[in-house]
Write an enzyme that holds these catalytic residues in place. Sequence first.
Site, PDB file in Angstrom:
ATOM      1  N   GLU A 273      14.537 -45.254  42.083  1.00 43.76           N
ATOM      2  CA  GLU A 273      15.567 -45.135  42.838  1.00 43.76           C
ATOM      3  C   GLU A 273      16.611 -45.856  43.569  1.00 43.76           C
ATOM      4  O   GLU A 273      17.096 -46.046  44.708  1.00 43.76           O
ATOM      5  CB  GLU A 273      15.905 -43.801  43.256  1.00 43.76           C
ATOM      6  CG  GLU A 273      16.718 -42.453  43.521  1.00 43.76           C
ATOM      7  CD  GLU A 273      18.187 -43.317  42.552  1.00 43.76           C
ATOM      8  OE1 GLU A 273      18.132 -42.454  41.773  1.00 43.76           O
ATOM      9  OE2 GLU A 273      18.893 -43.758  42.952  1.00 43.76           O
TER      10      GLU A 273
ATOM     11  N   LYS B 234      20.647 -56.292  42.917  1.00 47.38           N
ATOM     12  CA  LYS B 234      21.599 -54.360  42.448  1.00 47.38           C
ATOM     13  C   LYS B 234      22.495 -54.175  41.743  1.00 47.38           C
ATOM     14  O   LYS B 234      22.215 -53.636  40.596  1.00 47.38           O
ATOM     15  CB  LYS B 234      21.782 -53.994  43.927  1.00 47.38           C
ATOM     16  CG  LYS B 234      20.317 -53.306  45.186  1.00 47.38           C
ATOM     17  CD  LYS B 234      21.181 -53.661  46.701  1.00 47.38           C
ATOM     18  CE  LYS B 234      20.298 -53.342  47.590  1.00 47.38           C
ATOM     19  NZ  LYS B 234      20.832 -53.265  48.909  1.00 47.38           N
TER      20      LYS B 234
ATOM     21  N   LYS C   4      14.103 -54.176  44.159  1.00 46.36           N
ATOM     22  CA  LYS C   4      15.017 -54.327  43.718  1.00 46.36           C
ATOM     23  C   LYS C   4      15.381 -56.197  42.834  1.00 46.36           C
ATOM     24  O   LYS C   4      15.580 -56.445  41.896  1.00 46.36           O
ATOM     25  CB  LYS C   4      16.372 -54.115  44.051  1.00 46.36           C
ATOM     26  CG  LYS C   4      17.007 -55.722  45.069  1.00 46.36           C
ATOM     27  CD  LYS C   4      17.373 -54.919  46.434  1.00 46.36           C
ATOM     28  CE  LYS C   4      16.609 -55.947  47.343  1.00 46.36           C
ATOM     29  NZ  LYS C   4      16.863 -55.538  49.110  1.00 46.36           N
TER      30      LYS C   4
ATOM     31  N   ILE D  34      21.743 -43.141  48.261  1.00 42.64           N
ATOM     32  CA  ILE D  34      22.581 -43.195  47.064  1.00 42.64           C
ATOM     33  C   ILE D  34      21.549 -42.543  45.397  1.00 42.64           C
ATOM     34  O   ILE D  34      20.987 -43.547  45.317  1.00 42.64           O
ATOM     35  CB  ILE D  34      23.640 -43.718  46.991  1.00 42.64           C
ATOM     36  CG1 ILE D  34      24.017 -44.209  48.421  1.00 42.64           C
ATOM     37  CG2 ILE D  34      24.444 -43.437  45.754  1.00 42.64           C
ATOM     38  CD1 ILE D  34      25.568 -44.716  48.833  1.00 42.64           C
TER      39      ILE D  34
ATOM     40  N   GLU E 115      18.571 -59.290  59.452  1.00 40.93           N
ATOM     41  CA  GLU E 115      17.667 -59.742  59.365  1.00 40.93           C
ATOM     42  C   GLU E 115      17.293 -60.718  60.270  1.00 40.93           C
ATOM     43  O   GLU E 115      18.743 -62.313  59.950  1.00 40.93           O
ATOM     44  CB  GLU E 115      16.646 -60.080  58.058  1.00 40.93           C
ATOM     45  CG  GLU E 115      16.506 -59.408  56.691  1.00 40.93           C
ATOM     46  CD  GLU E 115      15.516 -58.211  56.860  1.00 40.93           C
ATOM     47  OE1 GLU E 115      14.735 -58.876  57.562  1.00 40.93           O
ATOM     48  OE2 GLU E 115      15.584 -57.228  56.396  1.00 40.93           O
TER      49      GLU E 115
HETATM   50  N1  HSE Z   1      19.441 -55.826  53.461  1.00 40.75           N
HETATM   51  C1  HSE Z   1      19.828 -54.690  52.406  1.00 40.75           C
HETATM   52  C2  HSE Z   1      21.451 -53.878  53.470  1.00 40.75           C
HETATM   53  C3  HSE Z   1      18.846 -53.417  51.882  1.00 40.75           C
HETATM   54  O1  HSE Z   1      21.420 -55.339  53.797  1.00 40.75           O
HETATM   55  O2  HSE Z   1      21.885 -53.144  52.576  1.00 40.75           O
HETATM   56  C4  HSE Z   1      17.669 -53.662  51.596  1.00 40.75           C
HETATM   57  O3  HSE Z   1      18.445 -53.531  49.936  1.00 40.75           O
END
Ligand code: HSE
Length: 427
Positions: free
Chosen positions: A130, A206, A106, A137, A191
Amino acid sequence: MAKDITIGFLGCGNVGSGVWRLLEGFGADIEHRAGLRFNVKKVLVRSLTKARDIQFPDGVLTVNPDDVLNDPEIQIVVEFLGGEEPAYSLMLRALNAGKTVVTANKVAFALHWHELQKAAKTHGAGLYYEAAVCGAIPIIHSLEESLQANRIDKIYGIVNGTTNYILTRMSKNNEDYETVLRDAQQLGLAEPDPAADVEGLDAAYKLSILASLAFHGRVPFEDVYIEGITHVSAEDIRCGQELGYTLKLLAIGKRDGMNVETRVHPTFIRSDHPLANVSGSFNAVYLHGHACKEMMFLGRGAGDMPTASAIVSDLERAATTCQHKYPTFVNELNPKVALHNNTDWQCPFYIRVSAQDEPGVLSRIAKCFADECVSIAAVQQKGEQHNGRVTLVVITHIASEKAMQRAISALDSQIATLESIIRVEQE
Ligand code: HSE
Protein backbone atom coordinates in the site's frame (compact mmCIF):
# COMPACT_ATOMS: atom_id res chain seq x y z
CA MET A 1 -4.64 -12.24 25.18
CA ALA A 2 -2.81 -10.32 22.43
CA LYS A 3 -1.14 -12.24 19.63
CA ASP A 4 2.59 -11.48 19.32
CA ILE A 5 3.86 -10.81 15.82
CA THR A 6 7.63 -10.68 15.43
CA ILE A 7 8.84 -8.47 12.62
CA GLY A 8 12.13 -7.33 11.13
CA PHE A 9 13.05 -4.16 9.26
CA LEU A 10 15.27 -4.02 6.19
CA GLY A 11 16.52 -0.45 6.47
CA CYS A 12 15.50 2.29 8.87
CA GLY A 13 15.61 5.73 7.28
CA ASN A 14 12.92 8.35 7.50
CA VAL A 15 9.99 6.01 6.86
CA GLY A 16 11.39 3.16 8.97
CA SER A 17 11.79 5.56 11.89
CA GLY A 18 8.20 6.70 11.32
CA VAL A 19 6.97 3.10 11.52
CA TRP A 20 9.00 2.50 14.70
CA ARG A 21 7.50 5.65 16.27
CA LEU A 22 3.96 4.79 15.14
CA LEU A 23 4.24 1.29 16.59
CA GLU A 24 5.67 2.74 19.81
CA GLY A 25 3.04 5.47 20.17
CA PHE A 26 -0.01 3.67 18.74
CA GLY A 27 0.88 0.03 19.46
CA ALA A 28 -1.32 -0.08 22.57
CA ASP A 29 -4.34 1.02 20.53
CA ILE A 30 -3.67 -1.68 17.95
CA GLU A 31 -3.25 -4.25 20.70
CA HIS A 32 -6.50 -3.17 22.32
CA ARG A 33 -8.48 -2.98 19.08
CA ALA A 34 -7.01 -5.80 16.98
CA GLY A 35 -5.42 -8.02 19.63
CA LEU A 36 -2.02 -7.76 17.96
CA ARG A 37 1.34 -6.86 19.50
CA PHE A 38 4.09 -6.10 16.96
CA ASN A 39 7.61 -6.67 18.23
CA VAL A 40 10.45 -5.40 16.08
CA LYS A 41 13.21 -7.95 16.72
CA LYS A 42 15.85 -6.89 14.18
CA VAL A 43 16.55 -3.76 12.14
CA LEU A 44 19.05 -3.95 9.27
CA VAL A 45 21.10 -0.74 9.00
CA ARG A 46 24.23 0.30 7.12
CA SER A 47 26.12 1.46 10.21
CA LEU A 48 25.85 0.55 13.87
CA THR A 49 27.64 3.71 14.96
CA LYS A 50 25.57 6.33 13.12
CA ALA A 51 23.81 8.84 15.43
CA ARG A 52 20.04 8.21 15.43
CA ASP A 53 16.94 9.95 16.85
CA ILE A 54 15.60 6.62 18.06
CA GLN A 55 17.13 4.71 20.97
CA PHE A 56 16.96 1.12 19.74
CA PRO A 57 17.22 -1.55 22.47
CA ASP A 58 20.56 -3.39 22.54
CA GLY A 59 20.89 -6.11 19.95
CA VAL A 60 18.11 -4.84 17.64
CA LEU A 61 20.35 -3.12 15.08
CA THR A 62 22.36 -5.29 12.73
CA VAL A 63 24.38 -4.87 9.55
CA ASN A 64 23.83 -8.48 8.51
CA PRO A 65 20.65 -9.17 6.47
CA ASP A 66 20.83 -12.84 7.54
CA ASP A 67 19.91 -11.76 11.08
CA VAL A 68 16.53 -10.69 9.69
CA LEU A 69 16.05 -13.22 6.90
CA ASN A 70 17.28 -16.36 8.68
CA ASP A 71 15.53 -15.73 11.99
CA PRO A 72 12.66 -18.25 12.18
CA GLU A 73 10.82 -16.09 14.72
CA ILE A 74 10.51 -13.17 12.29
CA GLN A 75 7.21 -13.63 10.45
CA ILE A 76 6.96 -10.32 8.61
CA VAL A 77 9.78 -8.39 6.95
CA VAL A 78 9.24 -4.69 6.31
CA GLU A 79 11.43 -3.28 3.56
CA PHE A 80 12.50 0.38 3.64
CA LEU A 81 15.72 0.25 1.62
CA GLY A 82 14.23 1.82 -1.50
CA GLY A 83 15.60 1.40 -5.04
CA GLU A 84 15.90 -1.82 -6.99
CA GLU A 85 18.83 -3.55 -5.31
CA PRO A 86 19.58 -4.95 -2.81
CA ALA A 87 15.91 -4.43 -1.89
CA TYR A 88 14.55 -6.80 -4.55
CA SER A 89 16.95 -9.68 -3.76
CA LEU A 90 16.36 -9.37 -0.03
CA MET A 91 12.57 -9.29 -0.43
CA LEU A 92 12.78 -12.34 -2.66
CA ARG A 93 14.84 -14.16 -0.05
CA ALA A 94 12.31 -13.26 2.65
CA LEU A 95 9.40 -14.55 0.53
CA ASN A 96 11.27 -17.72 -0.40
CA ALA A 97 11.74 -18.29 3.33
CA GLY A 98 7.94 -18.05 3.73
CA LYS A 99 8.03 -14.63 5.40
CA THR A 100 5.42 -12.04 4.52
CA VAL A 101 6.82 -8.84 3.03
CA VAL A 102 5.48 -5.33 3.52
CA THR A 103 7.14 -2.72 1.33
CA ALA A 104 7.04 0.95 0.39
CA ASN A 105 9.36 0.35 -2.55
CA LYS A 106 7.68 1.28 -5.84
CA VAL A 107 10.88 0.80 -7.87
CA ALA A 108 11.67 -2.81 -6.92
CA PHE A 109 7.96 -3.60 -6.89
CA ALA A 110 7.14 -2.10 -10.30
CA LEU A 111 10.17 -3.78 -11.89
CA HIS A 112 9.86 -7.22 -10.23
CA TRP A 113 6.24 -7.58 -9.23
CA HIS A 114 5.83 -10.85 -11.14
CA GLU A 115 8.85 -12.55 -9.52
CA LEU A 116 7.92 -11.28 -6.05
CA GLN A 117 4.31 -12.40 -6.41
CA LYS A 118 5.36 -15.81 -7.74
CA ALA A 119 7.65 -16.36 -4.74
CA ALA A 120 4.96 -15.16 -2.33
CA LYS A 121 2.32 -17.48 -3.82
CA THR A 122 4.66 -20.46 -3.95
CA HIS A 123 5.49 -20.11 -0.27
CA GLY A 124 2.07 -18.95 0.95
CA ALA A 125 3.59 -15.67 2.09
CA GLY A 126 1.88 -12.29 1.96
CA LEU A 127 3.01 -9.36 -0.19
CA TYR A 128 1.69 -5.95 0.83
CA TYR A 129 2.56 -2.67 -0.87
CA GLU A 130 0.00 0.00 0.00
CA ALA A 131 2.79 2.43 0.91
CA ALA A 132 4.48 2.08 -2.49
CA VAL A 133 1.95 4.37 -4.18
CA CYS A 134 0.70 7.68 -2.78
CA GLY A 135 1.84 7.18 0.83
CA ALA A 136 -1.13 7.34 3.17
CA ILE A 137 -3.85 7.26 0.48
CA PRO A 138 -5.44 3.77 0.53
CA ILE A 139 -5.56 3.51 -3.26
CA ILE A 140 -4.02 0.02 -3.54
CA HIS A 141 -6.49 -1.56 -1.15
CA SER A 142 -9.34 0.34 -2.82
CA LEU A 143 -8.39 -0.97 -6.27
CA GLU A 144 -7.67 -4.50 -5.02
CA GLU A 145 -10.80 -4.84 -2.94
CA SER A 146 -13.32 -2.04 -2.70
CA LEU A 147 -13.58 -1.25 -6.42
CA GLN A 148 -13.56 -4.82 -7.74
CA ALA A 149 -17.10 -4.51 -9.09
CA ASN A 150 -15.95 -1.94 -11.63
CA ARG A 151 -14.58 -1.83 -15.12
CA ILE A 152 -12.20 1.08 -14.63
CA ASP A 153 -11.48 2.87 -17.88
CA LYS A 154 -9.60 5.96 -16.69
CA ILE A 155 -7.23 6.75 -13.91
CA TYR A 156 -5.52 10.09 -13.42
CA GLY A 157 -2.99 10.63 -10.67
CA ILE A 158 -1.04 13.45 -9.15
CA VAL A 159 1.28 10.89 -7.63
CA ASN A 160 4.44 12.89 -7.05
CA GLY A 161 4.38 15.50 -4.30
CA THR A 162 7.70 17.14 -5.20
CA THR A 163 6.64 18.06 -8.73
CA ASN A 164 3.17 19.08 -7.59
CA TYR A 165 4.75 21.44 -5.06
CA ILE A 166 6.98 22.95 -7.77
CA LEU A 167 4.16 23.36 -10.30
CA THR A 168 1.80 24.80 -7.68
CA ARG A 169 4.34 27.48 -6.74
CA MET A 170 5.11 28.24 -10.37
CA SER A 171 1.37 28.58 -11.07
CA LYS A 172 0.44 30.65 -8.02
CA ASN A 173 3.45 33.00 -7.88
CA ASN A 174 4.56 33.03 -11.50
CA GLU A 175 8.03 31.83 -10.40
CA ASP A 176 10.44 30.01 -12.68
CA TYR A 177 11.31 26.32 -12.40
CA GLU A 178 14.94 26.69 -11.27
CA THR A 179 14.09 29.11 -8.42
CA VAL A 180 11.29 26.95 -7.05
CA LEU A 181 13.35 23.75 -7.34
CA ARG A 182 16.21 25.36 -5.37
CA ASP A 183 13.78 26.51 -2.66
CA ALA A 184 12.16 23.09 -2.52
CA GLN A 185 15.59 21.51 -2.03
CA GLN A 186 16.43 23.94 0.77
CA LEU A 187 13.10 23.16 2.46
CA GLY A 188 13.80 19.42 2.17
CA LEU A 189 10.78 18.98 -0.13
CA ALA A 190 12.95 17.97 -3.08
CA GLU A 191 15.90 15.58 -2.97
CA PRO A 192 19.44 16.94 -3.48
CA ASP A 193 19.36 14.86 -6.69
CA PRO A 194 15.79 15.54 -7.84
CA ALA A 195 16.02 13.59 -11.12
CA ALA A 196 13.69 10.70 -10.23
CA ASP A 197 10.94 13.12 -9.26
CA VAL A 198 11.31 15.96 -11.79
CA GLU A 199 11.98 13.65 -14.73
CA GLY A 200 8.78 11.73 -14.03
CA LEU A 201 10.28 8.32 -13.16
CA ASP A 202 8.80 8.17 -9.67
CA ALA A 203 5.34 8.87 -11.09
CA ALA A 204 5.85 6.26 -13.84
CA TYR A 205 6.69 3.47 -11.35
CA LYS A 206 3.53 4.31 -9.45
CA LEU A 207 1.43 4.47 -12.61
CA SER A 208 2.69 1.05 -13.71
CA ILE A 209 1.39 -0.39 -10.42
CA LEU A 210 -1.90 1.54 -10.40
CA ALA A 211 -2.72 0.79 -14.04
CA SER A 212 -1.97 -2.93 -13.61
CA LEU A 213 -4.45 -3.10 -10.73
CA ALA A 214 -7.06 -0.85 -12.31
CA PHE A 215 -6.99 -2.58 -15.70
CA HIS A 216 -6.45 -6.17 -14.44
CA GLY A 217 -3.42 -6.78 -16.60
CA ARG A 218 0.27 -6.22 -16.16
CA VAL A 219 1.32 -2.79 -17.40
CA PRO A 220 5.13 -2.93 -17.44
CA PHE A 221 7.06 0.14 -16.35
CA GLU A 222 8.79 0.13 -19.75
CA ASP A 223 5.42 0.74 -21.44
CA VAL A 224 4.82 4.01 -19.59
CA TYR A 225 5.62 7.10 -21.69
CA ILE A 226 7.58 9.50 -19.46
CA GLU A 227 8.18 13.22 -19.72
CA GLY A 228 9.08 15.25 -16.63
CA ILE A 229 8.70 18.91 -15.70
CA THR A 230 12.25 20.14 -16.33
CA HIS A 231 11.24 22.05 -19.47
CA VAL A 232 8.08 23.60 -18.08
CA SER A 233 8.12 27.38 -18.28
CA ALA A 234 6.25 29.99 -16.26
CA GLU A 235 5.18 31.49 -19.60
CA ASP A 236 3.31 28.32 -20.64
CA ILE A 237 1.67 28.06 -17.24
CA ARG A 238 0.48 31.69 -17.59
CA CYS A 239 -0.75 31.20 -21.19
CA GLY A 240 -2.63 28.07 -20.09
CA GLN A 241 -4.21 29.90 -17.16
CA GLU A 242 -5.53 32.57 -19.56
CA LEU A 243 -7.20 29.76 -21.52
CA GLY A 244 -8.75 28.25 -18.36
CA TYR A 245 -6.19 25.49 -17.81
CA THR A 246 -3.99 24.46 -14.89
CA LEU A 247 -0.74 22.57 -15.45
CA LYS A 248 -0.14 19.32 -13.52
CA LEU A 249 2.28 16.44 -13.87
CA LEU A 250 -0.38 13.81 -14.48
CA ALA A 251 0.00 10.05 -14.49
CA ILE A 252 -2.67 9.00 -16.98
CA GLY A 253 -3.95 5.49 -17.59
CA LYS A 254 -6.78 4.65 -19.98
CA ARG A 255 -8.22 1.33 -21.09
CA ASP A 256 -10.38 0.79 -24.15
CA GLY A 257 -10.98 -2.91 -24.81
CA MET A 258 -7.54 -4.54 -24.80
CA ASN A 259 -5.82 -1.23 -25.57
CA VAL A 260 -4.14 0.54 -22.71
CA GLU A 261 -2.27 3.83 -22.72
CA THR A 262 -0.11 4.93 -19.83
CA ARG A 263 1.75 8.20 -19.81
CA VAL A 264 3.31 10.64 -17.39
CA HIS A 265 3.76 14.18 -18.66
CA PRO A 266 2.93 17.80 -17.88
CA THR A 267 -0.76 18.14 -18.73
CA PHE A 268 -3.17 21.03 -18.98
CA ILE A 269 -6.46 20.24 -17.25
CA ARG A 270 -9.49 22.48 -16.88
CA SER A 271 -8.99 24.79 -13.92
CA ASP A 272 -12.38 23.73 -12.51
CA HIS A 273 -11.43 20.02 -12.50
CA PRO A 274 -11.07 18.62 -8.95
CA LEU A 275 -7.42 17.68 -9.70
CA ALA A 276 -6.58 21.30 -10.56
CA ASN A 277 -7.10 22.24 -6.91
CA VAL A 278 -4.75 19.59 -5.53
CA SER A 279 -2.01 21.90 -4.33
CA GLY A 280 1.46 21.75 -2.85
CA SER A 281 2.85 18.35 -1.99
CA PHE A 282 -0.56 16.63 -1.83
CA ASN A 283 -1.24 13.56 -3.98
CA ALA A 284 -4.55 12.62 -5.57
CA VAL A 285 -6.00 9.86 -7.71
CA TYR A 286 -9.11 10.47 -9.81
CA LEU A 287 -10.70 7.52 -11.57
CA HIS A 288 -13.80 6.46 -13.43
CA GLY A 289 -15.42 3.05 -13.15
CA HIS A 290 -18.54 1.94 -15.00
CA ALA A 291 -20.42 1.43 -11.72
CA CYS A 292 -18.78 3.75 -9.21
CA LYS A 293 -18.53 6.62 -11.78
CA GLU A 294 -16.08 9.41 -10.87
CA MET A 295 -14.12 9.17 -7.64
CA MET A 296 -11.22 11.07 -6.17
CA PHE A 297 -8.77 10.18 -3.40
CA LEU A 298 -6.71 12.96 -1.84
CA GLY A 299 -4.02 12.88 0.80
CA ARG A 300 -0.36 12.91 1.68
CA GLY A 301 1.80 10.85 -0.62
CA ALA A 302 5.10 11.04 1.25
CA GLY A 303 6.65 11.76 4.62
CA ASP A 304 7.52 9.55 7.55
CA MET A 305 4.19 9.36 9.37
CA PRO A 306 1.81 9.33 6.33
CA THR A 307 3.85 6.48 4.81
CA ALA A 308 4.04 4.74 8.20
CA SER A 309 0.24 4.95 8.36
CA ALA A 310 0.01 2.75 5.23
CA ILE A 311 2.75 0.37 6.40
CA VAL A 312 1.32 -0.25 9.85
CA SER A 313 -2.14 -0.78 8.35
CA ASP A 314 -0.58 -3.35 5.98
CA LEU A 315 1.10 -4.99 8.98
CA GLU A 316 -2.23 -5.32 10.70
CA ARG A 317 -3.85 -6.66 7.53
CA ALA A 318 -1.02 -9.15 7.00
CA ALA A 319 -1.23 -10.35 10.60
CA THR A 320 -4.99 -10.87 10.53
CA THR A 321 -5.24 -12.54 7.09
CA CYS A 322 -5.41 -16.33 7.22
CA GLN A 323 -4.90 -16.83 3.50
CA HIS A 324 -3.04 -14.04 1.70
CA LYS A 325 -4.60 -12.70 -1.49
CA TYR A 326 -2.78 -11.67 -4.65
CA PRO A 327 -3.93 -9.69 -7.66
CA THR A 328 -5.77 -12.07 -9.96
CA PHE A 329 -4.43 -10.97 -13.35
CA VAL A 330 -1.73 -13.01 -15.08
CA ASN A 331 1.28 -11.42 -13.48
CA GLU A 332 3.99 -12.76 -15.76
CA LEU A 333 6.73 -11.20 -17.84
CA ASN A 334 5.25 -12.46 -21.13
CA PRO A 335 1.62 -13.43 -20.59
CA LYS A 336 -0.14 -15.21 -23.48
CA VAL A 337 -2.91 -12.64 -23.56
CA ALA A 338 -1.48 -9.21 -22.88
CA LEU A 339 -2.98 -5.77 -22.89
CA HIS A 340 -1.91 -3.85 -25.97
CA ASN A 341 0.23 -0.78 -25.28
CA ASN A 342 -1.23 2.07 -27.32
CA THR A 343 1.37 4.78 -27.96
CA ASP A 344 -0.73 6.77 -30.41
CA TRP A 345 -3.19 8.33 -27.97
CA GLN A 346 -5.58 11.10 -28.90
CA CYS A 347 -5.89 14.42 -27.12
CA PRO A 348 -5.95 18.16 -27.80
CA PHE A 349 -2.55 19.86 -27.81
CA TYR A 350 -1.25 23.24 -26.67
CA ILE A 351 1.60 24.39 -28.92
CA ARG A 352 3.71 27.51 -28.44
CA VAL A 353 5.87 28.59 -31.36
CA SER A 354 8.10 31.53 -32.10
CA ALA A 355 7.10 32.62 -35.61
CA GLN A 356 8.12 35.18 -38.22
CA ASP A 357 5.72 38.12 -38.10
CA GLU A 358 4.90 38.44 -41.79
CA PRO A 359 2.12 37.63 -44.25
CA GLY A 360 1.49 33.97 -45.02
CA VAL A 361 3.22 32.54 -41.93
CA LEU A 362 0.00 31.51 -40.22
CA SER A 363 -1.24 29.71 -43.33
CA ARG A 364 2.06 27.84 -43.69
CA ILE A 365 1.90 26.69 -40.07
CA ALA A 366 -1.77 25.75 -40.53
CA LYS A 367 -0.84 23.74 -43.65
CA CYS A 368 1.66 21.60 -41.67
CA PHE A 369 -1.15 20.83 -39.23
CA ALA A 370 -3.77 20.26 -41.95
CA ASP A 371 -1.48 17.89 -43.86
CA GLU A 372 -1.54 15.63 -40.78
CA CYS A 373 -5.29 16.05 -40.20
CA VAL A 374 -4.65 18.08 -37.05
CA SER A 375 -7.49 20.55 -36.70
CA ILE A 376 -6.80 23.92 -35.07
CA ALA A 377 -9.30 25.08 -32.42
CA ALA A 378 -7.77 28.47 -31.57
CA VAL A 379 -4.71 30.62 -32.28
CA GLN A 380 -3.49 33.53 -30.18
CA GLN A 381 -0.66 35.95 -30.85
CA LYS A 382 1.05 36.90 -27.60
CA GLY A 383 2.93 40.08 -26.70
CA GLU A 384 5.06 42.25 -28.97
CA GLN A 385 7.32 41.48 -31.89
CA HIS A 386 11.02 40.76 -31.00
CA ASN A 387 13.60 40.60 -33.79
CA GLY A 388 10.84 40.06 -36.32
CA ARG A 389 9.34 37.17 -34.35
CA VAL A 390 6.19 36.79 -32.29
CA THR A 391 4.85 34.13 -29.96
CA LEU A 392 1.88 32.14 -31.22
CA VAL A 393 -0.15 29.78 -29.07
CA VAL A 394 -2.14 27.15 -30.94
CA ILE A 395 -4.76 24.89 -29.35
CA THR A 396 -5.78 21.92 -31.45
CA HIS A 397 -8.89 19.81 -31.45
CA ILE A 398 -8.36 16.17 -30.46
CA ALA A 399 -5.50 14.83 -32.58
CA SER A 400 -3.31 11.77 -32.69
CA GLU A 401 0.02 12.01 -30.85
CA LYS A 402 1.97 10.71 -33.83
CA ALA A 403 0.23 13.02 -36.32
CA MET A 404 0.94 15.96 -34.02
CA GLN A 405 4.63 15.05 -33.80
CA ARG A 406 4.82 14.76 -37.61
CA ALA A 407 3.12 18.16 -38.04
CA ILE A 408 5.63 19.75 -35.66
CA SER A 409 8.63 18.22 -37.43
CA ALA A 410 7.30 19.55 -40.74
CA LEU A 411 7.48 23.16 -39.49
CA ASP A 412 10.07 25.16 -41.43
CA SER A 413 12.39 26.70 -38.81
CA GLN A 414 12.75 29.78 -41.02
CA ILE A 415 9.12 30.61 -40.32
CA ALA A 416 8.36 28.99 -36.95
CA THR A 417 10.23 27.13 -34.21
CA LEU A 418 8.61 25.03 -31.53
CA GLU A 419 8.97 26.42 -27.98
CA SER A 420 6.70 23.94 -26.21
CA ILE A 421 4.10 21.28 -26.71
CA ILE A 422 1.78 20.32 -23.86
CA ARG A 423 -0.99 17.74 -23.96
CA VAL A 424 -4.44 18.72 -22.79
CA GLU A 425 -6.92 16.46 -20.98
CA GLN A 426 -10.55 17.42 -21.43
CA GLU A 427 -11.93 15.07 -18.76
N1 HSE B 1 9.48 11.45 -3.94
C1 HSE B 1 8.08 11.15 -3.91
C2 HSE B 1 7.26 12.41 -4.05
C3 HSE B 1 7.65 10.45 -2.66
O1 HSE B 1 7.81 13.50 -4.20
O2 HSE B 1 6.04 12.30 -4.05
C4 HSE B 1 8.03 9.01 -2.60
O3 HSE B 1 7.43 8.27 -3.61
